[in-house]
Design an enzyme around this catalytic site. Structure first.
Site, PDB file in Angstrom:
ATOM      1  N   LYS A  72       0.817  -1.211   0.000  1.00 20.34           N
ATOM      2  CA  LYS A  72       0.000   0.000   0.000  1.00 20.34           C
ATOM      3  C   LYS A  72       0.850   1.258   0.000  1.00 20.34           C
ATOM      4  O   LYS A  72       0.480   2.261  -0.613  1.00 20.34           O
ATOM      5  CB  LYS A  72      -0.947   0.015   1.206  1.00 20.34           C
ATOM      6  CG  LYS A  72      -2.113  -0.936   1.036  1.00 20.34           C
ATOM      7  CD  LYS A  72      -3.278  -0.546   1.916  1.00 20.34           C
ATOM      8  CE  LYS A  72      -4.472  -1.444   1.633  1.00 20.34           C
ATOM      9  NZ  LYS A  72      -5.555  -1.267   2.591  1.00 20.34           N
TER      10      LYS A  72
ATOM     11  N   LYS B  38     -10.562  -2.157  -4.063  1.00 16.81           N
ATOM     12  CA  LYS B  38     -11.338  -0.928  -4.229  1.00 16.81           C
ATOM     13  C   LYS B  38     -10.478   0.196  -4.757  1.00 16.81           C
ATOM     14  O   LYS B  38     -10.979   1.157  -5.313  1.00 16.81           O
ATOM     15  CB  LYS B  38     -11.937  -0.437  -2.914  1.00 16.81           C
ATOM     16  CG  LYS B  38     -11.947  -1.403  -1.791  1.00 16.81           C
ATOM     17  CD  LYS B  38     -12.622  -0.865  -0.546  1.00 16.81           C
ATOM     18  CE  LYS B  38     -12.434  -1.892   0.557  1.00 16.81           C
ATOM     19  NZ  LYS B  38     -13.247  -1.751   1.709  1.00 16.81           N
TER      20      LYS B  38
ATOM     21  N   LYS C 170      -4.718  -8.591  -6.819  1.00 19.84           N
ATOM     22  CA  LYS C 170      -5.938  -8.781  -6.036  1.00 19.84           C
ATOM     23  C   LYS C 170      -7.027  -7.820  -6.508  1.00 19.84           C
ATOM     24  O   LYS C 170      -6.729  -6.678  -6.845  1.00 19.84           O
ATOM     25  CB  LYS C 170      -5.564  -8.460  -4.585  1.00 19.84           C
ATOM     26  CG  LYS C 170      -6.535  -8.838  -3.545  1.00 19.84           C
ATOM     27  CD  LYS C 170      -5.954  -8.511  -2.171  1.00 19.84           C
ATOM     28  CE  LYS C 170      -6.003  -7.019  -1.908  1.00 19.84           C
ATOM     29  NZ  LYS C 170      -5.619  -6.630  -0.553  1.00 19.84           N
TER      30      LYS C 170
HETATM   31  P1  TYM Z   1     -10.867  -4.663   3.891  1.00 18.33           P
HETATM   32  O1  TYM Z   1     -11.842  -3.596   4.193  1.00 18.33           O
HETATM   33  O2  TYM Z   1      -9.741  -4.363   2.973  1.00 18.33           O
HETATM   34  O3  TYM Z   1     -11.611  -5.922   3.322  1.00 18.33           O
HETATM   35  C1  TYM Z   1     -12.753  -6.477   3.970  1.00 18.33           C
HETATM   36  C2  TYM Z   1     -12.715  -7.994   3.846  1.00 18.33           C
HETATM   37  O4  TYM Z   1     -12.709  -8.380   2.468  1.00 18.33           O
HETATM   38  C3  TYM Z   1     -11.621  -9.257   2.209  1.00 18.33           C
HETATM   39  N1  TYM Z   1     -11.121  -9.019   0.830  1.00 18.33           N
HETATM   40  C4  TYM Z   1     -10.945  -9.983  -0.082  1.00 18.33           C
HETATM   41  N2  TYM Z   1     -11.156 -11.308  -0.044  1.00 18.33           N
HETATM   42  C5  TYM Z   1     -10.904 -12.001  -1.181  1.00 18.33           C
HETATM   43  N3  TYM Z   1     -10.437 -11.442  -2.313  1.00 18.33           N
HETATM   44  C6  TYM Z   1     -10.216 -10.112  -2.406  1.00 18.33           C
HETATM   45  N4  TYM Z   1      -9.782  -9.568  -3.541  1.00 18.33           N
HETATM   46  C7  TYM Z   1     -10.468  -9.315  -1.251  1.00 18.33           C
HETATM   47  N5  TYM Z   1     -10.360  -7.987  -0.969  1.00 18.33           N
HETATM   48  C8  TYM Z   1     -10.766  -7.835   0.300  1.00 18.33           C
HETATM   49  C9  TYM Z   1     -10.579  -8.915   3.260  1.00 18.33           C
HETATM   50  O5  TYM Z   1      -9.697  -9.994   3.480  1.00 18.33           O
HETATM   51  C10 TYM Z   1     -11.438  -8.599   4.463  1.00 18.33           C
HETATM   52  O6  TYM Z   1     -11.776  -9.792   5.159  1.00 18.33           O
HETATM   53  N6  TYM Z   1      -7.963  -4.719   8.000  1.00 18.33           N
HETATM   54  C11 TYM Z   1      -9.185  -5.201   7.438  1.00 18.33           C
HETATM   55  C12 TYM Z   1     -10.412  -4.790   8.204  1.00 18.33           C
HETATM   56  C13 TYM Z   1     -10.359  -5.046   9.683  1.00 18.33           C
HETATM   57  C14 TYM Z   1     -10.576  -6.286  10.317  1.00 18.33           C
HETATM   58  C15 TYM Z   1     -10.476  -6.013  11.704  1.00 18.33           C
HETATM   59  C16 TYM Z   1     -10.848  -7.568   9.856  1.00 18.33           C
HETATM   60  C17 TYM Z   1     -10.144  -4.117  10.639  1.00 18.33           C
HETATM   61  N7  TYM Z   1     -10.206  -4.699  11.854  1.00 18.33           N
HETATM   62  C18 TYM Z   1     -10.627  -7.021  12.640  1.00 18.33           C
HETATM   63  C19 TYM Z   1     -11.000  -8.585  10.820  1.00 18.33           C
HETATM   64  C20 TYM Z   1     -10.882  -8.300  12.192  1.00 18.33           C
HETATM   65  C21 TYM Z   1      -9.348  -4.641   6.029  1.00 18.33           C
HETATM   66  O7  TYM Z   1      -8.764  -3.635   5.682  1.00 18.33           O
HETATM   67  O8  TYM Z   1     -10.285  -5.277   5.253  1.00 18.33           O
END
Ligand code: TYM
Length: 333
Positions: free
Chosen positions: A114, A201, A198
């Site tokens: 990132k 967004k 991947k």
């Molecule tokens: P975030 O907001 O980037 O993504 C949310 C969830 O979607 C999954 N994801 C994917 N899975 C498969 N293929 C993809 N291309 C893909 N893009 C996103 C992510 O793995 C995630 O599960 N840090 C985390 C959010 C967070 C969190 C937490 C998660 C904050 N605190 C505590 C679990 C527990 C994040 O940025 O997800």
């Protein structure tokens, strides 16, 4: 015994098929099991690790709630809330950042991706973001954390932080070491334009992803334009290691139809991509269009969405404020 589930999604707009198949679909399954206690968090503190427009952020928070509901999460059974409204998250993150080691964070690959080449200009929040994520999970004694494959390393860090805190203060099992719940297959959905990247967004081209708010026509058009290769559809699963775009599309198809990759390969072996794309488009429209319509409908009632968050905040705060109180006592405050 039921599981204590915690997971989070960033309200940064453009929630997409990767978020759905990698995480949200799993949230819904876990939420449907009455034995589980589930908490789903709109992680707005995480969102501001990169610059956000305040007005858009406010809308995106509501849109994330709408997406949870439209996908099938039951707000009466599960807690849905936004992170910034529960002070314990920020407090916990600070205390845990004094437990986590620089060396551990320096290994985080997502930060490297990132921040890119211009690491010096990345926010400190972007660097320490996995510590906040650990606080999120540990405040609720979560036993299981459903996420996509890209969050695996962050969960390992969370486990390390919990163990170090317990060791440092000679407490057994005070912070619960959580288990990741990552699907064995299809937990990493790739860009429709590049099978090595991947689905995300932040990718510039909207053609690289299916957004959960896309219309039927947009979905069909994006699948039509999805990158493939000049060969006919693969005959054998082994070919997929070399044919990443085909692998991704077949993976999406398998995940949507709850079939194995092997069976999907068999169904389309030797056919033209165009024929497969029609079927894939249909499956996607069947799944995503109702969610997209429901999100739009829910966004028309902002008061309702705000009420869900307020209820969730109250319940989450009840749990987290007790845990942070104990954490503060333990460290000597
Ligand atoms: P975030 O907001 O980037 O993504 C949310 C969830 O979607 C999954 N994801 C994917 N899975 C498969 N293929 C993809 N291309 C893909 N893009 C996103 C992510 O793995 C995630 O599960 N840090 C985390 C959010 C967070 C969190 C937490 C998660 C904050 N605190 C505590 C679990 C527990 C994040 O940025 O997800």
């Amino acid at each position: 015994m039921g599981k204590k589930i915690f997971s989070g999604v960033q309200p940064t707009g453009n929630l997409h098929l990767g978020n759905y198949l990698g995480a949200i679909k799993n949230f819904v399954n876990l939420d449907n099991d009455n034995d589980n206690e589930c908490i789903f968090c709109v992680v707005d503190l995480h969102a501001i690790t990169v610059k956000q427009d305040p007005k858009e952020l406010r809308n995106n928070i509501r849109e994330t709630v709408a997406t949870f509901l439209a996908s099938g999460i039951n707000p009466i059974k599960s807690i849905i809330f936004n992170q910034s409204a529960v002070a314990a998250h920020a407090e916990g993150a600070w205390i845990l950042s004094c437990v986590a080691r620089m060396g551990w964070l320096n290994r985080m690959t997502q930060f490297k991706e990132k921040a890119g080449k211009d690491k010096e200009k990345a926010s400190i929040g972007l660097y320490s973001y996995p510590v906040l994520m650990a606080a999120d999970i540990l405040l609720y004694d979560a036993t299981h954390v459903p996420v996509g494959d890209d969050q695996k390393q962050h969960l390992e860090l969370c486990r390390d932080i919990a163990q170090k805190f317990n060791n440092d203060f000679k407490l057994e099992n005070f912070l619960k070491v959580p288990e990741p719940l990552i699907q064995k297959e299809f937990s990493r959905i790739m860009s429709l334009k590049d099978g090595t990247k991947k689905m995300s967004k932040s990718e510039l081209s909207d053609l690289s992803r299916i957004n959960l708010t896309d219309s039927k026509d947009q979905i069909i058009n994006k699948i039509k334009k999805a990158k493939t290769d000049p060969l006919p559809m693969p005959q054998d699963i082994k070919e997929l290691d070399e044919r990443l775009e085909a692998k991704n599309l077949l993976g999406i198809y398998s995940s949507l139809t709850n079939s194995t990759l092997q069976n999907s390969v068999k169904s389309f072996a030797g056919k033209n991509f165009s024929e497969f794309k029609v079927r894939l488009g249909d499956e996607l429209v069947n799944k995503i269009e109702p969610i997209s319509n429901e999100i739009k409908k829910l966004l028309g009632d902002k008061n309702f969405l705000d009420k869900i968050l307020l209820d969730g905040v109250e319940k989450a705060n009840n749990i987290a404020s007790k845990k942070i109180k104990r954490i503060k006592e333990i460290v000597g405050f």
